[in-house]
Scaffold this motif. Structure first.
Motif, PDB file in Angstrom:
ATOM      1  N   SER A  54       0.643  -1.157  -0.107  1.00 58.86           N
ATOM      2  CA  SER A  54       0.116   0.025  -0.016  1.00 58.86           C
ATOM      3  C   SER A  54       0.865   1.386   0.093  1.00 58.86           C
ATOM      4  CB  SER A  54      -0.981   0.037   1.021  1.00 58.86           C
ATOM      5  OG  SER A  54      -1.974   1.245   1.315  1.00 58.86           O
ATOM      6  N   ILE A  55       1.927   1.268   0.694  1.00 57.73           N
ATOM      7  CA  ILE A  55       2.840   2.566   0.939  1.00 57.73           C
ATOM      8  C   ILE A  55       3.506   2.772  -0.492  1.00 57.73           C
ATOM      9  CG2 ILE A  55       5.061   3.282   1.934  1.00 57.73           C
ATOM     10  CD1 ILE A  55       4.129   2.075   4.516  1.00 57.73           C
ATOM     11  N   LEU A  56       4.031   1.585  -1.119  1.00 58.06           N
ATOM     12  CA  LEU A  56       4.584   1.703  -2.346  1.00 58.06           C
ATOM     13  C   LEU A  56       3.691   2.165  -3.587  1.00 58.06           C
ATOM     14  CD1 LEU A  56       6.789  -1.542  -2.659  1.00 58.06           C
ATOM     15  CD2 LEU A  56       7.623   0.729  -2.124  1.00 58.06           C
ATOM     16  N   ARG A  57       2.498   2.307  -3.431  1.00 56.90           N
ATOM     17  CA  ARG A  57       1.534   2.759  -4.206  1.00 56.90           C
ATOM     18  C   ARG A  57       1.211   4.240  -4.217  1.00 56.90           C
ATOM     19  NH1 ARG A  57      -1.266  -2.132  -3.505  1.00 56.90           N
ATOM     20  NH2 ARG A  57      -2.808  -1.179  -2.368  1.00 56.90           N
ATOM     21  N   MET A  58       1.571   4.655  -2.874  1.00 49.96           N
ATOM     22  CA  MET A  58       1.431   6.075  -2.516  1.00 49.96           C
ATOM     23  C   MET A  58       2.143   7.155  -3.490  1.00 49.96           C
ATOM     24  SD  MET A  58       1.274   6.253   1.698  1.00 49.96           S
ATOM     25  CE  MET A  58      -0.041   5.237   2.615  1.00 49.96           C
ATOM     26  N   SER A  59       1.500   8.216  -4.121  1.00 50.06           N
ATOM     27  CA  SER A  59       2.424   9.038  -4.896  1.00 50.06           C
ATOM     28  C   SER A  59       3.290   9.999  -4.151  1.00 50.06           C
ATOM     29  CB  SER A  59       1.083   9.906  -5.852  1.00 50.06           C
ATOM     30  OG  SER A  59       0.185  10.503  -5.004  1.00 50.06           O
ATOM     31  N   ALA A 107       6.066  11.431  -1.283  1.00 52.21           N
ATOM     32  CA  ALA A 107       6.924  10.766  -0.632  1.00 52.21           C
ATOM     33  C   ALA A 107       6.670  11.209   0.733  1.00 52.21           C
ATOM     34  CB  ALA A 107       8.154  11.632  -1.071  1.00 52.21           C
ATOM     35  N   ARG A 142       4.377   8.393   2.216  1.00 51.19           N
ATOM     36  CA  ARG A 142       5.226   7.400   2.362  1.00 51.19           C
ATOM     37  C   ARG A 142       6.097   7.273   3.591  1.00 51.19           C
ATOM     38  NH1 ARG A 142       6.013   7.446  -3.405  1.00 51.19           N
ATOM     39  NH2 ARG A 142       7.933   8.497  -2.991  1.00 51.19           N
ATOM     40  N   HIS A 143       6.821   8.433   3.860  1.00 52.89           N
ATOM     41  CA  HIS A 143       7.589   8.553   5.100  1.00 52.89           C
ATOM     42  C   HIS A 143       6.705   8.491   6.437  1.00 52.89           C
ATOM     43  CE1 HIS A 143       9.809  10.740   8.267  1.00 52.89           C
ATOM     44  NE2 HIS A 143      10.925  10.094   7.682  1.00 52.89           N
ATOM     45  N   ALA A 169       3.790   6.955   6.660  1.00 49.37           N
ATOM     46  CA  ALA A 169       3.299   5.626   6.931  1.00 49.37           C
ATOM     47  C   ALA A 169       4.335   4.909   7.526  1.00 49.37           C
ATOM     48  CB  ALA A 169       2.945   5.375   5.593  1.00 49.37           C
ATOM     49  N   PHE A 170       5.689   4.842   6.929  1.00 48.13           N
ATOM     50  CA  PHE A 170       6.643   3.896   7.282  1.00 48.13           C
ATOM     51  C   PHE A 170       7.118   4.374   8.910  1.00 48.13           C
ATOM     52  CE2 PHE A 170       8.179   2.965   2.926  1.00 48.13           C
ATOM     53  CZ  PHE A 170       7.882   1.602   3.167  1.00 48.13           C
TER      54      PHE A 170
END
Length: 311
Positions: free
Chosen positions: A224-229, A231, A234-235, A237-238
């Motif tokens: 799911s995170i890799l599909r986020m546009s 950055a 994504r950061h 979420a991680f």
């Protein structure tokens, strides 16, 4: 070897981490601060969450339960070791040993399930953010805790009842600082094949299924995170998963370390030291992991400490 049927009068000997008398004050001076730091760290986590309304969410609800479990887990083993060192005694009664076996199994099992529940919470938060409050409602959170506790208690009682049917011989030395089930089974004069099969089967199921749930949750999370546009998205979420991943790695890493150590070495000292890794290190380090990697928790702890100092 003589058989002993009066199990109520049996006393086991906990050999601890070292039999050298000169090292006993060193061990006491090392483990007393570790125990106190673990109690203080986890207690601060619980108080910080309860005192900050912003942290009244499922993630921190599970974290509070994890901290309580860590306090209970380490309190099952370390205080007895400290008392024995202080009294220069290695004995533990049959009842005390069996009680220790039971509680170690309960709290280890609860920790397994809690880590899986926390992984599921992160999965819902990242993969289904719009439905998060609906899915992770208070009833589900409480149900997951009660289910974890119930399964762990039933497992521990089953193993304890199976031990009650065994008789023990005169050589009752346990090369550990606490009563570990597999070590207790090795001291029995009775046939323990059923006990061993049950132990390894239950351990595989009760550890394997939560671990598979954690792995599945994180596969979905990463996907799911890799599909986020964004950055930044994504950061963020991680970062919300970082603390939990660290705790999972520590708990299962030390657990697998114990298994590998017992499989490749016959040294009782090495096995005892390996067991120390999963019973003492995770409870002590978990509060630091969550407080250092989580900005919300750091802020809540800062506010709590200020309140305590100027209260």
């Amino acid at each position: 070897m003589e058989s002993e049927n009066q199990t109520g009068t049996i006393e086991f000997l906990l050999l601890g981490l070292s039999e050298d008398p000169e090292l006993q004050p060193v061990l006491f001076g090392l483990f007393l601060p570790i125990y106190l730091v673990t109690l203080l760290g986890n207690l601060l986590i619980i108080l910080a969450v309860h005192s900050d309304p912003h942290l009244h969410t499922p993630m921190y609800f599970f974290l509070c339960n994890l901290s309580f479990t860590d306090i209970s887990f380490i309190s099952t083993t370390v205080p007895k070791m400290l008392i024995n060192i202080q009294r220069q005694s290695k004995t533990i009664s049959y009842t005390g040993c069996l009680t220790q076996v039971c509680f170690v199994l309960v709290f280890a099992g609860v920790e397994n399930f809690l880590l899986a529940a926390m992984a599921y919470d992160r999965y819902v938060a990242i993969c289904h953010p719009l439905r998060y409050s609906v899915i992770m409602n208070p009833h589900l959170c409480v149900l997951l805790i009660l289910l974890s506790l119930s399964i762990s208690i039933l497992d521990a009682l089953l193993h304890s009842l199976m031990v009650l049917r065994l008789s023990f011989c005169t050589d009752l030395e346990i090369p550990h600082f606490f009563c570990e089930l597999d070590q207790v089974l090795k001291l029995s004069c009775s046939a323990t094949l059923t006990n061993n099969i049950l132990f390894y089967l239950a351990s595989s199921i009760l550890s394997g299924f939560p671990l598979l749930g954690i792995i599945y949750s994180y596969i979905k999370i990463v996907s799911s995170i890799l599909r986020m546009s964004s950055a930044g998205g994504r950061h963020k979420a991680f970062s919300t998963c970082g603390s939990h991943l660290s705790v999972v790695s520590l708990f299962y890493g030390t657990g697998f370390g114990v298994y590998i150590s017992s499989a490749v070495t016959d040294s009782s000292t090495n096995t005892a030291a390996a067991s120390l890794m999963y019973t003492v290190l995770p409870p002590m380090l978990n509060p630091f992991i969550y407080s250092l990697r989580n900005s919300d928790m750091k802020e809540a702890l800062r506010n709590l400490i200020i309140k305590l100092l100027f209260w």
